[in-house]
Write an enzyme that holds these catalytic residues in place. Structure first.
Site, PDB file in Angstrom:
ATOM      1  N   TRP A  59       9.080   3.507   9.968  1.00  0.00           N
ATOM      2  CA  TRP A  59       8.633   3.324   8.574  1.00  0.00           C
ATOM      3  C   TRP A  59       7.286   2.601   8.551  1.00  0.00           C
ATOM      4  O   TRP A  59       6.435   2.866   7.716  1.00  0.00           O
ATOM      5  CB  TRP A  59       9.684   2.539   7.773  1.00  0.00           C
ATOM      6  CG  TRP A  59      10.827   3.411   7.322  1.00  0.00           C
ATOM      7  CD1 TRP A  59      11.263   4.536   7.938  1.00  0.00           C
ATOM      8  CD2 TRP A  59      11.640   3.236   6.170  1.00  0.00           C
ATOM      9  NE1 TRP A  59      12.313   5.067   7.258  1.00  0.00           N
ATOM     10  CE2 TRP A  59      12.582   4.288   6.160  1.00  0.00           C
ATOM     11  CE3 TRP A  59      11.709   2.300   5.157  1.00  0.00           C
ATOM     12  CZ2 TRP A  59      13.543   4.436   5.172  1.00  0.00           C
ATOM     13  CZ3 TRP A  59      12.673   2.430   4.169  1.00  0.00           C
ATOM     14  CH2 TRP A  59      13.586   3.497   4.166  1.00  0.00           C
ATOM     15  N   ASP A  93      16.235 -12.599  11.767  1.00  0.00           N
ATOM     16  CA  ASP A  93      17.380 -12.074  11.025  1.00  0.00           C
ATOM     17  C   ASP A  93      17.060 -12.221   9.545  1.00  0.00           C
ATOM     18  O   ASP A  93      16.800 -13.333   9.068  1.00  0.00           O
ATOM     19  CB  ASP A  93      18.623 -12.887  11.413  1.00  0.00           C
ATOM     20  CG  ASP A  93      19.848 -12.446  10.654  1.00  0.00           C
ATOM     21  OD1 ASP A  93      19.732 -11.584   9.768  1.00  0.00           O
ATOM     22  OD2 ASP A  93      20.943 -12.968  10.963  1.00  0.00           O
ATOM     23  N   ASP A 118      15.701  -0.633   5.373  1.00  0.00           N
ATOM     24  CA  ASP A 118      16.439   0.512   5.943  1.00  0.00           C
ATOM     25  C   ASP A 118      17.474  -0.039   6.920  1.00  0.00           C
ATOM     26  O   ASP A 118      17.803   0.596   7.921  1.00  0.00           O
ATOM     27  CB  ASP A 118      15.433   1.436   6.665  1.00  0.00           C
ATOM     28  CG  ASP A 118      16.090   2.693   7.206  1.00  0.00           C
ATOM     29  OD1 ASP A 118      17.112   3.112   6.647  1.00  0.00           O
ATOM     30  OD2 ASP A 118      15.581   3.244   8.199  1.00  0.00           O
ATOM     31  N   LYS A 158      18.345   1.239   1.487  1.00  0.00           N
ATOM     32  CA  LYS A 158      19.388   2.214   1.860  1.00  0.00           C
ATOM     33  C   LYS A 158      20.746   1.627   1.480  1.00  0.00           C
ATOM     34  O   LYS A 158      21.001   0.462   1.763  1.00  0.00           O
ATOM     35  CB  LYS A 158      19.322   2.429   3.365  1.00  0.00           C
ATOM     36  CG  LYS A 158      20.422   3.287   3.933  1.00  0.00           C
ATOM     37  CD  LYS A 158      20.094   3.760   5.318  1.00  0.00           C
ATOM     38  CE  LYS A 158      20.379   2.695   6.360  1.00  0.00           C
ATOM     39  NZ  LYS A 158      19.987   3.140   7.707  1.00  0.00           N
TER      40      LYS A 158
HETATM   41  C1  SAM Z   1      18.008   2.298  10.986  1.00  0.00           C
HETATM   42  S1  SAM Z   1      17.251   1.036  11.788  1.00  0.00           S
HETATM   43  C2  SAM Z   1      15.749   0.900  10.954  1.00  0.00           C
HETATM   44  C3  SAM Z   1      14.813   2.005  11.345  1.00  0.00           C
HETATM   45  C4  SAM Z   1      13.424   1.839  10.769  1.00  0.00           C
HETATM   46  N1  SAM Z   1      13.420   1.953   9.353  1.00  0.00           N
HETATM   47  C5  SAM Z   1      12.448   2.790  11.374  1.00  0.00           C
HETATM   48  O1  SAM Z   1      12.017   3.672  10.688  1.00  0.00           O
HETATM   49  O2  SAM Z   1      12.136   2.662  12.551  1.00  0.00           O
HETATM   50  C6  SAM Z   1      18.103  -0.369  11.234  1.00  0.00           C
HETATM   51  C7  SAM Z   1      17.592  -1.645  11.781  1.00  0.00           C
HETATM   52  O3  SAM Z   1      18.195  -2.722  11.069  1.00  0.00           O
HETATM   53  C8  SAM Z   1      18.139  -3.821  11.926  1.00  0.00           C
HETATM   54  N2  SAM Z   1      18.990  -4.889  11.406  1.00  0.00           N
HETATM   55  C9  SAM Z   1      20.305  -4.883  11.186  1.00  0.00           C
HETATM   56  N3  SAM Z   1      20.706  -6.074  10.718  1.00  0.00           N
HETATM   57  C10 SAM Z   1      19.634  -6.854  10.644  1.00  0.00           C
HETATM   58  C11 SAM Z   1      19.417  -8.172  10.241  1.00  0.00           C
HETATM   59  N4  SAM Z   1      20.405  -8.927   9.803  1.00  0.00           N
HETATM   60  N5  SAM Z   1      18.173  -8.627  10.282  1.00  0.00           N
HETATM   61  C12 SAM Z   1      17.153  -7.888  10.713  1.00  0.00           C
HETATM   62  N6  SAM Z   1      17.314  -6.629  11.110  1.00  0.00           N
HETATM   63  C13 SAM Z   1      18.536  -6.131  11.067  1.00  0.00           C
HETATM   64  C14 SAM Z   1      18.596  -3.274  13.237  1.00  0.00           C
HETATM   65  O4  SAM Z   1      18.164  -4.078  14.285  1.00  0.00           O
HETATM   66  C15 SAM Z   1      17.929  -1.930  13.226  1.00  0.00           C
HETATM   67  O5  SAM Z   1      16.790  -1.922  14.000  1.00  0.00           O
END
Ligand code: SAM
Length: 935
Positions: A59, A93, A118, A158
């Site tokens: 993204w 986080d 996302d 999302k």
């Molecule tokens: C579907 S991926 C995102 C893909 C991204 N939009 C892209 O286009 O490359 C979801 C991401 O959410 C992150 N994620 C999940 N929980 C999180 C949190 N509490 N804080 C930060 N990132 C988090 C994961 O590490 C993961 O990389």
């Protein structure tokens, strides 16, 4: 999620995956943002963007591409993001205060125009972070958005279709003017994710903390230990979490004391809900020690999520036995007969019993399906083989049936005592007996049927047998498949096609078909009425005639007998055999007499019918053939053929009228030629005297061998007459200037009678070349040949035609390439329409440029010889660009080319060449400097 996942599942590597690879995006999800932006256009107008949960950075890539240059783009994720130009990223986080602080520090006084989210909780990677469900993560991101968004800004997130969805939407609507949920095309249909685009942030001065408190927002939701228990009897059917991450489903690794499982009244629900059974309580420790708790059971208790159906059954069995052991259950009355059902009923679980029964039924039906499929595959295979001409329908029956039993079992025949006869090749088997033995009475055709009908029926019957063999259920001749009839029809049709192919291939079959079509020969008539015996299928067996001489047989194909002659003409051979066989019916006296009647040509009617077959038509050389050529029907056929040939030739003719005229002329010529031939015969009143032996000498008469003769004939038919002599001869025949006898007379030349014995080979060879009769030629004939040659010359040569075709093909290929490129540009999601049109225009311009390339100016080569040798300045009479060339230059150019070609050759050769050169240079130096030599 930040990790690169292996894309192994079916359909994972879809169009967007490949497109992402092609366009250098780190994740296919990039296209989701591309498509969302295409719909809502929030990126182009933004200057500051925060991407929450941004790893691996798809993204971010899109954002930096679409947003104005020098925009501030910040990405946060639990996983590190590979650096991207003009993008700030950090690992944090998003639910923590630290993340908030870092963002604040990065943005300083700036506010974001867009906040993207996302995120999806990581499953299995970080248990702490996983405590947040997807919905909670969304709420957390919204919280950040409310803090960092500008008034009027956009928040894109999302969400998953879940119970929380409506609550979330309600919260969004309180904070944004426009809220829309959408699913971009690149989001897989199987995924329950939806994207919510919230625009026009209201930026209220104070937001009630309840709006962003998960407890409050999701208060109606049952936050207990959710998660559907797994279907333990079908663990393989456990639904994969395609919707993403169901609330609470992925975070909780649940352990239960084994004793609880043993006590529980709903063991199946327990098995589906927990991950592990522990043996921590006193009771369970006792259970652990029990002999019933085998090592296998202990291992099963370690991880319930990986167990199969069998393991679950074992666990339930084990639970039952422990319950009996500790007295929780009483031993059931032993049921003598059914052991298997004891296990199921003793489970005391109606659901389990039902499941078990259902799975057994499913197993059985699966087995059934497999069996049916195998049978169908076999039929299919045969059909394919038949289509390929590898087998004929009658062959199929020879293959083994489904149960490995041959349909035409030799054992069966042997049992019935007929094997010996079959081995001997004796077909003299009483068909009725045979029918009874083989139980195939209905498929055998008796009597002298129309041969076509016989073979068709035979084919059908065989196919039917074969099908039955394929679908048979242990002896039943009735197929249980619905599509049988259809398949049968298909096979019949295929058999017809097969027969047609055979007819095309086989001249004999053709002759037979022709006979049938003409109605000349439709099998022997029983009553002389000319109709075929239609009673052949009657139950009353056909009576074989008593008289051996008048009986006849027809082989089952009806086409020919063992000798390859049609049955009608070879009947004598088979009379004796067939006399015993009621399947075969002979001729009666009247028919015999009719066949023996002489025709005008002197042949018997039977013989004429035989020689009327197509296969004898090609034979030439006797007078009868000439007479037959006069036969009207044949004439018609020939005319038709000629017409066809003419049509092929007449491509150059302009109008229909011309064509018609041409045909008329041809016919007139032909008629004249025939008349001339007839006239010859009339004139030929010479009494033919049998030649003496001395005149039968082959050498004397063999102007040309048969081979040579046929070669010439072929040549003439292909290329027409090619010499003036032949043309003269032909013209004189056509114009009635010469007769057949003249030609024969002309054959008696001195060369024809020249004595060759004892002459040396060189002399004979020389004679063959030079001592040949001087055949007359006419001007007209020469003119005709000349014109023909001119026309031939005018035709484009093959190479040119090929080159032209190649050029055309290449142009078409080029066009296709350009079209493909244009399509690719058109399909690209992340460029505007204007960019697309510019791209396509460029492509077209390039293609047109290549086409409109100016041809190189021609340079005239002037050879420096004669008066041009040593001439200075422009040579006389030369205009435009010119270049002086001489033989030296030519040689040098050739030499340069040769050297370049050599240099292109193997490196090894070059290497050697260099070494050799170096060595020789060294030697030269040594030669020059004797001091070095001593050194
Ligand atoms: C579907 S991926 C995102 C893909 C991204 N939009 C892209 O286009 O490359 C979801 C991401 O959410 C992150 N994620 C999940 N929980 C999180 C949190 N509490 N804080 C930060 N990132 C988090 C994961 O590490 C993961 O990389």
């Amino acid at each position: 999620m930040g990790k690169i996942q292996k894309k192994t599942g079916k359909g994972r590597l879809d169009k967007y995956y490949h497109m992402a690879k092609e366009q250098g995006y780190r994740a296919r999800s990039a296209f989701k943002l591309v498509q969302l932006n295409k719909k809502y256009n929030f990126l182009e107008r933004s200057k500051v963007l925060i991407d929450l949960c941004a790893a691996p950075g798809g993204w971010l890539q899109v954002a930096s591409k679409m947003m104005p240059v020098s925009s501030l783009i910040v990405g946060v994720d639990l996983a590190p993001i590979k650096p991207l130009p003009n993008v700030i990223t950090f690992v944090e986080d998003i639910t923590t205060e630290k993340c908030r602080a870092t963002l604040r520090a990065t943005l300083k006084t700036w506010k974001a125009d867009v906040v993207l989210h996302d995120g999806a909780p990581n499953v299995g990677a970080a248990w702490v972070q996983d405590a947040f469900t997807q919905s909670e993560l969304v709420l957390q991101s919204l919280k950040l958005a409310t803090e960092f968004l500008n008034k009027g800004g956009s928040f894109v997130t999302k969400v998953f279709r879940s119970k929380d969805y409506n609550n979330l939407m309600w919260v969004f609507q309180q904070l944004f003017k426009k809220v829309e949920a959408t699913k971009p095309p690149s989001s897989r249909n199987v995924s329950a994710e939806i994207f919510v685009v919230c625009r026009d942030f209201l930026a209220p001065k104070k937001i009630d903390p309840k709006f962003l408190d998960p407890k409050h927002v999701f208060s109606e939701v049952d936050t207990g230990m959710v998660g559907q228990p797994m279907d333990v009897f079908h663990p393989e059917k456990h639904k994969r979490q395609r919707e993403g991450y169901e609330d609470g489903n992925y975070t909780l690794h649940k352990t239960l004391d084994a004793w609880e499982f043993i006590k529980d009244a709903e063991p199946i629900t327990v098995l589906g809900s927990f991950n592990q059974f522990s043996f921590t309580s006193d009771e369970s420790r006792n259970v652990f020690k029990s002999t019933e708790t085998t090592n296998e059971i202990k291992e099963c208790c370690e991880d319930l999520k990986v167990l199969g159906k069998k393991d679950f059954k074992n666990l339930l069995k084990w639970r039952l036995s422990i319950r009996l052991e500790v007295g929780l259950d009483k031993k059931p009355e032993p049921k003598a007969a059914v052991q298997e059902t004891v296990e199921v009923t003793a489970l005391d679980d109606v659901e389990a019993v039902e499941e078990h029964a259902a799975s057994a039924a499913a197993d059985e039906s699966r087995q059934d399906r497999i069996r049916r499929r195998q049978k169908n595959e076999r039929v299919q295979k045969n059909v394919q083989r038949m289509q390929l001409g590898m087998i004929i329908p009658t062959d199929i029956g020879l293959e083994q049936d489904a149960d490995g039993q041959s349909l035409f079992s030799l054992t069966n025949i042997q049992k019935a005592g007929s094997l010996k006869m079959v081995r001997k090749g004796d077909t003299d088997v009483d068909p009725e007996e045979f029918n009874a033995e083989m139980d195939m009475g209905e498929d055998i055709v008796t009597g002298e049927q129309d041969t076509k009908a016989i073979s068709r029926r035979k084919g059908k019957s065989m196919v039917k047998e074969d099908l039955d063999a394929e679908f048979i259920n242990d002896g039943g001749m009735v197929s249980d498949q619905e599509g049988d009839a259809e398949l049968m029809e298909d096979l019949d049709e295929m058999y017809e096609q097969y027969k047609e192919r055979q007819l095309e291939r086989d001249a004999k079959m053709r002759a037979k078909a022709k006979r049938e079509d003409k109605g000349e020969w439709k099998g022997f008539k029983k009553n002389g009425s000319g109709e075929e015996d239609s009673d052949s299928d009657d139950d009353t067996p056909n009576q074989a005639p008593q008289n051996d001489d008048t009986s006849d047989s027809d082989s089952d194909s009806g086409a020919e007998d063992e000798d390859g002659l049609p049955g009608a003409y070879n009947h004598k051979k088979t009379i004796k055999k067939s006399s015993k066989n009621p399947l075969l019916v002979g001729l009666d006296d009247a028919e015999q007499a009719e066949l023996r009647q002489k025709t005008e040509s002197g042949l018997t009617k039977g013989a004429k019918m035989f020689f009327d077959q197509d296969m004898f038509k090609g034979l030439v050389g006797d007078d009868e053939e000439d007479e037959e050529a006069d036969d009207e029907s044949n004439d018609d056929d020939e005319e038709e053929e000629e017409d066809e040939a003419e049509e092929a030739e007449d491509v150059e003719m302009d109008s229909d009228e011309e064509i018609r005229q041409f045909r008329r002329d041809r016919k007139t010529l032909k008629r004249k030629a025939t008349e001339a031939a007839e006239g010859d015969e009339e004139e030929d009143d010479i009494e033919m005297v049998p030649l003496g032996k001395e005149f039968m000498d082959d050498e004397m008469w063999d102007g040309e061998s048969d081979e040579e003769d046929s070669r010439k004939r072929k040549q003439i038919s292909e290329y027409s007459l090619i010499t003036a002599e032949a043309m003269t001869l032909a013209q004189s025949l056509v114009n009635k200037k010469a007769t057949k006898s003249d030609l024969i007379d002309q054959g008696f030349t001195k060369q024809a009678f020249a004595e060759k014995d004892g002459l040396p080979a060189w002399f004979l060879e020389d004679e063959e070349h030079h001592n040949v009769p001087n055949l007359p030629i006419t001007k007209e004939a020469v003119q005709v040949i000349r014109d023909r040659m001119k026309a031939l010359d005018a035709r484009p040569i093959k190479k040119i035609a090929e080159a032209k075709a190649r050029k055309k093909y290449k142009a078409a290929q080029k066009l296709m390439k350009i079209q493909k490129k244009a399509d690719a540009i058109n399909d690209t999601e992340d460029i505007s329409e204007k960019e697309k049109s510019i791209g396509i225009a460029k492509l077209l311009a390039k293609a047109a440029g290549a086409k409109n390339k100016k041809p190189k100016k021609e340079v005239q080569l002037v050879v420096a010889k004669g008066h041009n040798r040593g001439a200075k300045g422009r040579p006389k009479g030369v205009k435009g660009r010119y270049k002086m060339v001489d033989s030296r230059m030519k040689k040098e150019m050739r030499a340069t080319k040769r050297i370049a070609k050599k240099a292109k050759g193997s490196n090894r050769r070059n290497y050697l060449f260099v070494i050799v050169t170096l060595i020789s240079v060294d030697d030269m130096t040594l030669l020059e400097d004797p001091c070095k030599r001593t050194g």
